[in-house]
Design an enzyme around this catalytic site. Structure first.
Site, PDB file in Angstrom:
ATOM      1  N   VAL A  15      32.837  46.743  17.696  1.00 33.56           N
ATOM      2  CA  VAL A  15      31.778  45.274  17.327  1.00 33.56           C
ATOM      3  C   VAL A  15      30.170  45.408  17.017  1.00 33.56           C
ATOM      4  CG1 VAL A  15      30.748  42.748  17.116  1.00 33.56           C
ATOM      5  CG2 VAL A  15      32.720  43.533  18.244  1.00 33.56           C
ATOM      6  N   ARG A  46      25.787  51.944  26.899  1.00 27.85           N
ATOM      7  CA  ARG A  46      25.615  52.694  28.122  1.00 27.85           C
ATOM      8  C   ARG A  46      26.485  54.513  27.748  1.00 27.85           C
ATOM      9  NH1 ARG A  46      31.608  49.637  30.971  1.00 27.85           N
ATOM     10  NH2 ARG A  46      31.625  49.651  28.681  1.00 27.85           N
ATOM     11  N   ARG A  48      24.346  56.878  25.636  1.00 27.68           N
ATOM     12  CA  ARG A  48      23.566  57.174  24.153  1.00 27.68           C
ATOM     13  C   ARG A  48      24.558  58.280  23.118  1.00 27.68           C
ATOM     14  NH1 ARG A  48      17.468  57.449  24.860  1.00 27.68           N
ATOM     15  NH2 ARG A  48      17.261  56.430  26.124  1.00 27.68           N
ATOM     16  N   GLY A 136      37.010  34.962  15.483  1.00 24.03           N
ATOM     17  CA  GLY A 136      36.096  36.253  14.891  1.00 24.03           C
ATOM     18  C   GLY A 136      35.727  35.479  13.620  1.00 24.03           C
ATOM     19  N   ILE A 138      36.667  33.434  10.996  1.00 21.78           N
ATOM     20  CA  ILE A 138      36.864  32.194  10.537  1.00 21.78           C
ATOM     21  C   ILE A 138      35.752  31.461  11.061  1.00 21.78           C
ATOM     22  CG2 ILE A 138      38.497  30.699  10.595  1.00 21.78           C
ATOM     23  CD1 ILE A 138      41.105  32.921  11.743  1.00 21.78           C
ATOM     24  N   GLU A 197      44.613  45.053  25.195  1.00 18.42           N
ATOM     25  CA  GLU A 197      43.968  46.774  26.353  1.00 18.42           C
ATOM     26  C   GLU A 197      45.444  46.835  26.999  1.00 18.42           C
ATOM     27  OE1 GLU A 197      40.632  46.260  26.318  1.00 18.42           O
ATOM     28  OE2 GLU A 197      40.201  45.176  24.702  1.00 18.42           O
ATOM     29  N   LYS A 212      38.667  30.016  24.242  1.00 14.82           N
ATOM     30  CA  LYS A 212      38.125  29.641  23.087  1.00 14.82           C
ATOM     31  C   LYS A 212      38.473  27.721  23.372  1.00 14.82           C
ATOM     32  CE  LYS A 212      38.906  34.098  20.899  1.00 14.82           C
ATOM     33  NZ  LYS A 212      40.619  35.300  20.639  1.00 14.82           N
TER      34      LYS A 212
END
Length: 435
Positions: A15, A46, A48, A136, A138, A197, A212
């Site tokens: 994101v 975290r 680079r 998201g 919406i 996940e 939510k």
């Protein structure tokens, strides 16, 4: 010339990288709509060295995320780190305390600490925005907070987790054997495709949807967030046989979050439900989300679209930034925190409805009589009874559909059957969505 809105970005995952891409791709359009440019000045993550597909060399890289809140070249901090506590909450508190506006996609943090952060933001006169935290891309937060602000909303419900919706709707597809697909197989596919996940518990056990829902209920009913009172049941125990039986009865199975403001208080539940095939939610498939709200003047509102992913979530984040650039920094929950009602949790047992009950039982005489006697003694009226066999895990499958009645009666019947040697595993209770 109007000065640009300068933002710091914490978190450069899917994101976060999407926000950078969107601000680059649509820079001219965003500036016209916001009335000034929106520019990233600093970032923090975290690693680079990771290639994120965007040029980050033009931004100041800050190792300590909390330092973003203290920079003089930052007006707004965007948090995309995640987690209800830890670095995300530390950054939120520091940003608001420092008099800067804060934008987040972190539904867990808003569900657990939203009232605290909103109170602090009001005191400092800064914005707390979280459109990306629910559904998201919406615009359901904006829709409830602003578009439906003149309405009294009596209930809000919907499909709030794309992972669960992908699994349930994919289970409807025939397997090699010609029957519906098993939960475990579809979950593994969802993980391989990136929809789930490696540890999917947060999604499939309903916690993500409950976060939510608690946010939506606060907005819809003008109430304080009460995540702890959400009754949560996930989809872990939904079987291919349930999908098939629901289809035979004219339903689809969806994980539905439901909030209602009743005379007894606030009712909130996340639970797999049987949704009639002609209901709008039955046609929400794959990883899509959908939210339905009923207003006393506007009527039924349906918000539907992609509930996660780089593009939709980044779109919601940037929409919040455009609001802030315009000077739109109103109360986070549609009204000042002091005006939010403190509603008690409404008891589930007093609710009425129809239920789907699935039992796997040993194949012996008298079992059917035992089940129906438990229903009779608890005051549950049976609308239909289906017996199949053998079940995939042994024994015989029995499905009961009840007439409309108190949920407490169904719970009492299942208590009577608890520990019965006739049962193989725990029964599955799913509510039937009739609204």
């Amino acid at each position: 010339m109007t000065k640009p809105l300068r933002i710091a970005l914490a978190g450069l995952g899917t994101v976060g990288a999407g926000v950078v891409k969107l601000l680059d791709a649509n820079a001219a359009l965003i500036e016209r709509r916001a009335g000034r440019a929106i520019e990233i000045t600093a970032v923090s993550a975290r690693d680079r060295t990771r290639d994120r597909g965007v040029d980050l060399s033009r931004f100041a890289w800050i190792d300590d995320t909390a330092d973003l809140a203290r920079r003089d070249d930052v007006d707004v901090v965007v948090e995309l780190v995640g987690g209800s506590d830890g670095p995300a909450l530390t950054l939120a508190r520091a940003t608001i305390a420092g008099g800067k506006s804060f934008v987040t996609a972190n539904k867990a943090m808003i569900a657990h600490h939203g009232l605290e952060l909103a109170t602090a933001a009001e005191a400092k006169g800064v914005a707390l925005k979280y459109e990306a935290a629910v559904a998201g891309g919406i615009p359901v937060i904006k829709g409830l907070r602003e578009g439906a602000a003149a309405n009294e909303i009596d209930h809000v419900f919907g499909i709030l987790n794309g992972t669960c919706n992908y699994i349930l709707s994919t289970m409807e597809s025939p397997s090699v054997s010609g029957h519906g697909r098993d939960f475990g197989d579809v979950l593994a596919e969802a993980q391989a495709l990136g929809y789930a996940e490696a540890d999917p518990s947060f999604d499939i056990d309903g916690v993500d949807a409950a976060h939510k829902l608690s946010i939506l209920a606060s907005l819809a009913f003008g109430a304080t967030i009460d995540f702890d009172s959400v009754a949560i049941t996930g989809i872990r125990h939904v079987k291919a046989a349930d999908i098939a039986e629901a289809a035979a009865l004219g339903y689809k199975i969806r994980l539905v979050g439901l909030g209602e403001a009743t005379s007894k208080g606030l009712f909130q539940r996340v639970h797999p439900c049987l949704v009639p095939v002609d209901h709008p939610l039955a046609h929400v498939t794959g990883s899509l989300n959908a939210v339905v709200a009923e207003g006393n003047y506007v009527g039924r509102l349906l918000f539907q679209g992609r509930g996660a992913g780089e593009g939709p979530t980044a779109s919601a984040v940037v929409a919040d930034l455009i609001d802030i650039a315009r000077g739109e920094t109103g109360p986070a929950f549609g009204m000042p925190v002091a005006s939010l009602a403190h509603l008690p949790a409404a008891p589930a047992g007093e609710r009425r409805g129809r239920a789907y009950l699935r039992f796997t039982v040993v194949d012996k005489p008298g079992v059917l009589a035992e089940l129906t006697a438990a229903m009779r003694d608890a005051g549950v009226s049976i609308e239909s009874l289906i017996q199949r066999g053998p079940a995939a895990d042994g024994g015989v499958l029995i499905v009961l559909v009840t007439h409309d009645g108190p949920e407490a009666s169904v719970a009492h019947a299942l208590e009577k059957l608890e520990g019965s040697p006739s049962l193989i595993g725990a029964p599955m209770w799913m509510h039937i969505l009739d609204s």
